[in-house]
Design an enzyme around this catalytic site. Structure first.
Site, PDB file in Angstrom:
ATOM      1  N   GLU A  83       0.815  -1.229   0.000  1.00 53.21           N
ATOM      2  CA  GLU A  83       0.000   0.000   0.000  1.00 53.21           C
ATOM      3  C   GLU A  83       0.841   1.268   0.000  1.00 53.21           C
ATOM      4  O   GLU A  83       0.582   2.199  -0.744  1.00 53.21           O
ATOM      5  CB  GLU A  83      -0.954   0.012   1.197  1.00 53.21           C
TER       6      GLU A  83
ATOM      7  N   HIS B 136     -11.186  -4.477   9.110  1.00 53.92           N
ATOM      8  CA  HIS B 136     -11.937  -4.319   7.860  1.00 53.92           C
ATOM      9  C   HIS B 136     -13.225  -3.529   8.089  1.00 53.92           C
ATOM     10  O   HIS B 136     -14.224  -3.773   7.422  1.00 53.92           O
ATOM     11  CB  HIS B 136     -12.271  -5.689   7.251  1.00 53.92           C
TER      12      HIS B 136
END
Lengths: 321, 325
Positions: free
Chosen positions: B60, B129
């Site tokens: 990322e 999440h």
């Protein structure tokens, strides 16, 4: 071997960096520079040897020790000194200072106060140029302090898997501020790290401008030709303190500093030009005088430049469109 | 009018923008041939190829920093994070580089980067999440922060984001992704900083964000049966924030409740409250109230998860409490 004209251009560029840095050091002592000032004295051969191959539309991403990269990429001493003086005529119009020198018009995409991101951004420039099917390249300059950062690992891997036109130039000056690279790296041979990413890599003498010029030329040709990125480790040394005004003792010996001063890239190259009869002493002296005058003029320009208007402080947070 | 899901609506906007502008490319994990974990890029790989639908390693920080460099050099990256939580590994690139680049370069560099991801609590996704985090980004100068609540807005706001020269965070609540709604055909844009009045009313003003809009509207339906008239405002963008619409509504109703799934401390509700007190104090007939998700990491078990998210019944009760002030 470069043409005679190019040989002298390399000499002149190294002098522009050296004299500008020495001027900045004096200006810092006089209180004309308001923030940090990390000089590139001793490392001039690297920016000079690499940028000699670059076009204005190639993109350079640099570090906190980035004055030399900006100058070699075509930012004038006037705009660099004015920026460090905080004036509106500076290359970042007074919003950046030493660690945020920007002039995208000549492909200078910023020096940076954070170690590492330039590696990723140069990778991104490579991605743009590949997508746009241009033969431009992205170049990252960074120190040994950056190669143990995650950005190095992620950036080199991404550039490798997509064969991006990017050049990674590590300026290994042996210390991250005062932490020795020999202490902080499990593998202290940066030039050997390329194969870990499936990438060409090599080590050159970073105080030899012709060695840098040659290595960079080959790597840049490969990048422009679609053959992917290269990592070049340039072994070098900064002969001034990490930043102006900082103490410079306790982490390295005076003997070590003197030994590296004896390998000064400009003195060495001056000697090489004379020995090989590429230039006479008068020619070199004339270049020195011309550059000295240019830098003196730049300092005067900066000192007499206006401050940015305070009511512009909120401009450019967002695009004006 | 035809109905599309949230995901189909943004996909339509992305497809037409990519067809027109060859400098747009998408990066992310599984956004190529797979079409995205949430179907955000279905069909585009076959149309635009692997360089414009670029599958990435799980890297990322790397690909966000890379896209910053791409945005500085003539292309328009779209970063698809799948789950927005993953953006945190790239926080330094976002805050120190992407948000500040235009300013550092005195406006000579643009930063046309679109960062999208699924936010919010639900389906026992647990705490890695389920994050939303938009108040953090709204705090910083340099970001546009978009949190749509209906498919038609999602399409128009996504189209605006794809034309913006500023970094845009486009955050889609997971519980909304497959909701259907009427979506106009063809291309259109919705400006940032313009709230939508989702329901008009006179007794109190409710500002609801993202997934809280539908729940708040459901609460208002029930109250309407008793003759209570609520106005519901969906800001649509958190930065810029359309305070004019909120202030005009509070001027009319005199009461304000802000409903937001994200954390209360230093949050969007705190900002809206402060601005209303500052600029609309005389309009207030009652204290401003906030209803937020609990200030805890997101738990896994359904009973625990339900306990931290405001539901319609709780919103209804909060409105009753506010009207009783």
């Amino acid at each position: 071997m470069p043409e005679s004209e190019q040989l002298l251009a390399l000499y002149r560029e190294m002098l522009i960096i050296r004299y500008t840095e020495e001027q900045l050091a004096r200006s810092h002592q006089m209180g004309l520079i308001h923030g940090a000032c990390h000089t590139y004295v001793g490392e001039e051969a690297i920016a000079t040897g690499v940028c000699a191959h670059l076009r204005p539309d190639d993109a350079v991403f640099s570090t906190h020790r980035g004055h030399g990269h900006a100058l070699a990429k075509g930012v004038s001493p006037h705009e660099v000194i004015a920026e460090l003086f905080g004036r509106s005529t500076g290359c970042s119009e007074g919003r950046g200072g030493s660690m945020h020198l920007f002039k995208p018009e000549v492909g200078m995409m910023g020096t940076s106060g954070i170690v590492g991101p330039c590696i990723l951004q140069a990778t991104g420039a490579g991605y743009s140029f590949k997508l746009l099917k241009s033969d431009q390249i992205g170049v990252a300059f960074f120190g040994d302090g950056a190669v143990n950062n995650g950005a190095f690992h992620e950036g080199l891997n991404l550039a490798s898997i997509w064969k991006l036109p990017t050049l990674f130039v590590c300026e290994n000056n042996m210390y991250a501020t005062e932490v020795p690279f020999a202490y902080s790296a499990g593998n202290p041979h940066v030039g050997n790290r390329g194969p870990a990413y499936g990438m060409e890599s090599l080590t050159v003498d970073g105080n030899d401008v012709l060695a840098v010029y040659e290595a960079a030329g080959e790597a840049i040709q490969r990048a422009r030709g679609g053959e992917g990125p290269t990592l070049i480790e340039c072994r070098t040394y900064r002969t001034r303190a990490h930043a102006e005004g900082m103490r410079d003792a306790g982490y390295r010996t005076p003997e070590e500093v003197e030994a590296w001063k004896a390998r000064d890239p400009i003195t060495r190259y001056n000697g090489w030009l004379l020995e090989n009869e590429e230039a006479g002493p008068e020619t070199l002296a004339a270049i020195e005088a011309e550059v000295k005058e240019m830098v003196a003029d730049a300092e005067e320009f900066a000192r007499n430049s206006p401050w940015p208007e305070a009511d512009t402080v909120s401009e450019h947070v967002f695009s004006q469109r | 009018m035809r109905e599309l899901t949230f995901v189909e609506a943004t996909l339509e906007a992305l497809d037409s923008a990519m067809a027109r502008d060859p400098s747009i490319f998408v990066v992310g994990e599984g956004i190529g041939a797979r079409g995205g974990n949430f179907n955000t890029t279905v069909g585009l790989f076959d149309k635009y190829g692997p360089e414009r639908l670029c599958d990435t390693p799980i890297s990322e920080r790397g690909f966000v920093g890379m896209c910053a460099g791409a945005a500085m050099t003539g292309t328009r990256p779209v970063v698809d994070f799948m789950f927005f939580d993953f953006i945190l590994d790239a926080f330094g690139e976002l805050v120190n580089q992407i948000a500040k680049m235009q300013y550092m370069s005195s406006g000579r560099l643009k930063m046309p980067i679109l960062l999208r991801g699924a936010i919010g609590i639900g389906h026992s996704a647990a705490t890695h999440h389920s994050g939303s985090y938009y108040p953090i980004f709204a705090h910083l100068p340099g970001f546009r922060v978009v949190v749509p609540s209906v498919p038609s807005d999602a399409k128009g706001l996504f189209a605006t984001a794809l034309q913006s020269d500023d970094p845009v965070l486009f955050l889609e609540h997971k519980s909304l992704l497959f909701n259907r709604g009427e979506v106009p055909e063809g291309e259109y844009t919705i400006p940032f900083g313009q709230a939508r009045v989702a329901r008009e009313g006179t007794d109190c003003t409710l500002v609801a964000i993202g997934s809280m809009v539908d729940k708040t509207l459901a609460a208002c339906e029930r109250l309407a049966e008793e003759g209570i008239s609520c106005e519901v405002i969906d800001p649509r963008t958190i930065a810029p924030l359309d305070m004019e619409t909120v202030l005009a509504s509070v001027h009319k109703t005199g009461r304000l409740l802000i409903v937001d799934e994200t954390f209360q401390p230093c949050g969007v509700g705190a900002e809206i409250s402060a601005q209303v007190i500052d600029r609309g104090f005389d309009d207030l007939d009652a204290p401003i109230r906030r209803l937020n998700g609990a200030h805890v990491p997101t738990p896994y078990s359904p009973t625990l998860e339900e306990a931290i998210v405001p539901e319609a019944a709780e919103i209804e009760q909060s409105i009753r409490d506010l009207l009783a002030e």
